[in-house]
Design a protein around this motif. Structure first.
Motif, short mmCIF file in Angstrom:
data_model
loop_
_atom_site.label_atom_id
_atom_site.label_comp_id
_atom_site.label_asym_id
_atom_site.label_seq_id
_atom_site.Cartn_x
_atom_site.Cartn_y
_atom_site.Cartn_z
N PHE A 266 3.35 -3.57 7.83
CA PHE A 266 4.37 -4.21 7.00
C PHE A 266 3.75 -5.18 5.98
O PHE A 266 4.14 -6.33 5.87
CB PHE A 266 5.41 -4.93 7.86
CG PHE A 266 6.09 -4.03 8.84
CD1 PHE A 266 6.96 -3.05 8.41
CD2 PHE A 266 5.83 -4.16 10.20
CE1 PHE A 266 7.59 -2.22 9.31
CE2 PHE A 266 6.46 -3.32 11.10
CZ PHE A 266 7.34 -2.35 10.67
N ASP B 193 4.05 -5.19 2.78
CA ASP B 193 4.98 -5.63 1.74
C ASP B 193 5.76 -6.86 2.17
O ASP B 193 5.95 -7.80 1.39
CB ASP B 193 5.92 -4.49 1.36
CG ASP B 193 6.67 -3.91 2.55
OD1 ASP B 193 6.21 -4.08 3.68
OD2 ASP B 193 7.72 -3.28 2.32
N LYS B 194 6.20 -6.91 3.43
CA LYS B 194 6.92 -8.10 3.93
C LYS B 194 5.99 -9.30 4.02
O LYS B 194 6.38 -10.42 3.70
CB LYS B 194 7.53 -7.81 5.29
CG LYS B 194 8.67 -6.82 5.24
CD LYS B 194 9.23 -6.58 6.62
CE LYS B 194 10.33 -5.53 6.58
NZ LYS B 194 10.84 -5.21 7.91
N ALA B 195 4.76 -9.06 4.47
CA ALA B 195 3.80 -10.16 4.58
C ALA B 195 3.47 -10.74 3.21
O ALA B 195 3.37 -11.95 3.05
CB ALA B 195 2.54 -9.68 5.28
N LYS C 102 5.37 -10.74 0.55
CA LYS C 102 6.53 -11.49 0.05
C LYS C 102 6.68 -12.85 0.71
O LYS C 102 7.26 -13.76 0.15
CB LYS C 102 7.80 -10.67 0.24
CG LYS C 102 7.87 -9.48 -0.69
CD LYS C 102 9.10 -8.65 -0.42
CE LYS C 102 9.10 -7.41 -1.29
NZ LYS C 102 10.22 -6.52 -1.00
N SER C 103 6.16 -12.99 1.93
CA SER C 103 6.30 -14.25 2.64
C SER C 103 5.23 -15.27 2.27
O SER C 103 5.28 -16.41 2.71
CB SER C 103 6.28 -14.00 4.15
OG SER C 103 4.98 -13.60 4.55
#
Length: 98
Positions: free
Chosen positions: A28, A30-32, A34-35
């Motif tokens: 993941f 992409d989520k990391a 964005k965070s």
């Protein structure tokens, strides 16, 4: 535990590749990404190109643009060595070449 087995990998996809079975864990990214948050005085830079802005001090380095020429030299040398070392029907090159 159901059926006495270890079920901790149940959340991962089971992949079969070339007669091997393994569990695929998603990262993941992409989520990391964005965070991520910028902190005070943080800076991101890259060292690409012919002139390095921040060259490493403890080792020699060359730009990625030199890798193409190095590959050409390496492959040419490998071809020369192959033709020098290969002997077919008393000749020094493969029989399909004149």
């Amino acid at each position: 535990m159901a059926h006495g087995g270890d079920l901790r990998h149940r959340r991962f996809a089971l992949i079969k590749f070339k007669s091997y079975l393994y569990f695929e864990e998603k990262d993941f990214m992409d989520k990391a990404e964005k965070s991520l948050k910028q902190t005070r005085h943080s800076e991101v830079s890259s060292n690409f190109g012919l002139c390095f802005k921040y060259p490493p001090k403890d080792l020699a380095c060359r730009p990625m643009s030199d890798m193409g020429w190095g590959a050409v030299v390496e492959h040419t040398l490998a071809d020369v060595l192959y033709h020098v070392e290969t002997q077919v029907d008393g000749r020094r090159s493969p029989p399909w070449e004149p």
